[in-house]
Enzyme design. Structure first.
Site, mmCIF file in Angstrom:
data_model
loop_
_atom_site.group_PDB
_atom_site.id
_atom_site.type_symbol
_atom_site.label_atom_id
_atom_site.label_comp_id
_atom_site.label_asym_id
_atom_site.label_seq_id
_atom_site.Cartn_x
_atom_site.Cartn_y
_atom_site.Cartn_z
ATOM 1 N N GLU A 196 -6.061 -3.853 6.365
ATOM 2 C CA GLU A 196 -4.722 -3.491 5.862
ATOM 3 C C GLU A 196 -3.630 -4.313 6.561
ATOM 4 O O GLU A 196 -2.596 -4.603 5.964
ATOM 5 C CB GLU A 196 -4.458 -1.990 6.045
ATOM 6 C CG GLU A 196 -5.410 -1.070 5.270
ATOM 7 C CD GLU A 196 -5.184 -1.042 3.748
ATOM 8 O OE1 GLU A 196 -4.389 -1.848 3.229
ATOM 9 O OE2 GLU A 196 -5.827 -0.194 3.086
ATOM 10 N N HIS A 233 -13.352 0.973 3.722
ATOM 11 C CA HIS A 233 -12.173 0.707 2.889
ATOM 12 C C HIS A 233 -11.544 -0.650 3.251
ATOM 13 O O HIS A 233 -11.257 -1.463 2.363
ATOM 14 C CB HIS A 233 -11.152 1.830 3.085
ATOM 15 C CG HIS A 233 -9.886 1.626 2.318
ATOM 16 N ND1 HIS A 233 -9.810 1.791 0.961
ATOM 17 C CD2 HIS A 233 -8.651 1.220 2.718
ATOM 18 C CE1 HIS A 233 -8.579 1.513 0.551
ATOM 19 N NE2 HIS A 233 -7.859 1.167 1.597
ATOM 20 N N LYS A 249 1.388 9.111 0.664
ATOM 21 C CA LYS A 249 0.354 9.198 -0.385
ATOM 22 C C LYS A 249 -0.825 9.980 0.174
ATOM 23 O O LYS A 249 -1.306 9.684 1.284
ATOM 24 C CB LYS A 249 -0.129 7.803 -0.768
ATOM 25 C CG LYS A 249 0.585 7.190 -1.939
ATOM 26 C CD LYS A 249 -0.212 5.959 -2.351
ATOM 27 C CE LYS A 249 0.361 5.237 -3.513
ATOM 28 N NZ LYS A 249 -0.455 4.081 -3.888
ATOM 29 N N HIS A 264 -6.316 -4.203 -3.896
ATOM 30 C CA HIS A 264 -6.909 -2.858 -3.954
ATOM 31 C C HIS A 264 -7.619 -2.529 -5.260
ATOM 32 O O HIS A 264 -8.526 -1.696 -5.252
ATOM 33 C CB HIS A 264 -5.844 -1.797 -3.672
ATOM 34 C CG HIS A 264 -5.624 -1.554 -2.202
ATOM 35 N ND1 HIS A 264 -5.204 -2.558 -1.355
ATOM 36 C CD2 HIS A 264 -5.782 -0.460 -1.420
ATOM 37 C CE1 HIS A 264 -5.104 -2.073 -0.125
ATOM 38 N NE2 HIS A 264 -5.454 -0.794 -0.138
#
Ligand SMILES: NC(=O)c1ccc[n+]([C@@H]2O[C@H](COP(=O)([O-])OP(=O)(O)OC[C@H]3O[C@@H](n4cnc5c(N)ncnc54)[C@H](O)[C@@H]3O)[C@@H](O)[C@H]2O)c1
Length: 249
Positions: A78, A153, A36, A138
Site C-alpha cells: 500500500e 492483500h 471504509k 486494486h
C-alpha cells in the site's frame, strides 16, 4: 481486523464511535484511515461494508517490531500504491531502496502515508470521484486475492499494480520512464513471480468488482508521476491483454 471492528461499530445501535489502533504496517499506513469498513461475501471482495470514520487513529510504531517480514511486505504494497499517487513519496522511496525494510525508516513513512490518504479522503469521503485513485491496482489485485488464496492483500495490490500499469502503457499516454521506476519499487518488495498468476481466472472475478460501471472493468491506473487515470476496458480485451502481459513479464 480494523475492517471488522469498524464495520461492527458502524452497525451496532446504528453506529457507535470507534477508535482504530492499527498494529500492522498496512493498517497504520492505509486501512485504519478513511473510514471504509467491509467484509468479503459470496466471493466478492469487500461486498458488505459501510463508511464509518473513526474518532481517532492511534498508530504506534512499536507494534512494527514484532511483525513478520511478510506483513511488512504487505504494508509496503500500500505504501508503493501511495507512492504512485504522490511524487514526493515516490522520490523518497526510490532514493532509499535499500532502506525499505528498515523499521526506523518505515516508522517515518507512517505519518506521510496517513497524510496522503487523509488528504484524499477529506476531499472525497464517499468515493464519488478523486478517492477512486486509492483503488490503484486494486481491481486486478482484489481479483488475484480471491483466486490465489495464499497471497496477502498487499502482495496482490503489487501484482495488480504491475499488470494495470502495463495496461495503462498500452492504452494511455504514460511516462514510461516513471513507470519503469514504479516497476523497480514493486519488484523490490514483491517475492511472488507475477508470471505464475492465473490471470484468466482472476479476470473473471474482476468483472464482479463493485467499482465497475459499464460492460467491462474500470481500472484506476498510474500514468505519470503523481497522476492517475480511469481506464475502462471491455471484458474480453481485459482478459486477453492480461494474458498477453503475463507472457512479457
Ligand atoms: N478499509 C480499508 O480502507 C482497507 C485498506 C486496505 C486493506 N484493507 C483490508 O485489510 C486487510 C488486511 O489487514 P492487515 O494487513 O492489517 O491484516 P490482519 O489484521 O489480518 O493482520 C495480519 C496478521 O498479522 C498479525 N499481526 C497483527 N499485528 C501484529 C503485530 N504487531 N505483531 C505481530 N503480528 C501481528 C495478525 O494476527 C494476522 O495474523 C485485508 O483484508 C484488506 O482487504 C482495508
Amino acid at each position: 481486523m480494523g475492517d471488522i471492528g469498524g464495520l461492527a461499530a458502524s452497525l451496532y445501535m446504528r453506529g457507535i464511535s470507534c477508535i482504530q489502533i492499527p498494529t500492522t504496517l498496512l493498517a497504520q499506513v492505509d486501512s485504519s484511515v478513511g473510514g471504509k469498513t467491509a467484509i468479503d461475501f459470496c466471493g466478492v471482495k469487500n461486498l458488505i461494508g459501510t463508511f464509518h470514520q473513526p474518532m481517532y487513529v492511534f498508530a504506534d510504531p512499536t507494534f512494527l517490531n514484532t511483525l513478520p517480514e511478510r506483513e511488512i511486505r504487505c504494508g509496503l504494497g500500500e505504501i508503493v500504491k501511495h507512492a504512485a499517487l504522490s511524487a514526493p513519496l515516490f522520490d523518497l522511496l526510490t532514493e532509499n531502496m535499500e532502506r525499505l525494510f528498515d523499521l526506523k525508516f518505515l516508522a517515518q513513512l507512517v505519518p506521510e502515508n496517513i497524510a496522503i490518504k487523509a488528504n484524499i479522503v477529506q476531499r472525497d469521503p464517499n468515493e464519488t470521484g478523486l478517492r477512486r485513485c486509492l483503488n490503484l491496482g486494486h481491481t486486478t489485485g482484489h481479483a488475484i486475492e480471491l483466486t490465489e488464496k495464499t497471497l496477502s492483500h498487499g502482495e496482490c495490490v503489487l501484482l495488480g499494480l504491475l499488470y494495470e500499469e502495463r495496461l495503462a502503457r498500452k492504452h494511455l499516454g504514460t511516462d514510461n520512464a516513471y513507470l519503469d521506476g514504479l516497476d523497480a519499487l514493486i519488484y523490490r518488495v514483491l517475492t511472488r513471480d507475477a508470471r505464475e498468476i492465473d490471470v484468466g481466472s482472476a479476470a473473471r472475478l474482476a468483472l464482479l468488482d463493485k467499482k465497475n460501471t459499464g460492460k467491462g472493468v474500470t481500472l484506476a491506473v498510474p500514468v505519470k508521476k503523481g497522476e492517475f487515470a480511469l481506464l475502462e476496458l471491455a471484458y474480453d480485451d481485459y482478459v486477453r491483454e492480461l494474458k498477453e502481459i503475463r507472457e512479457t513479464l
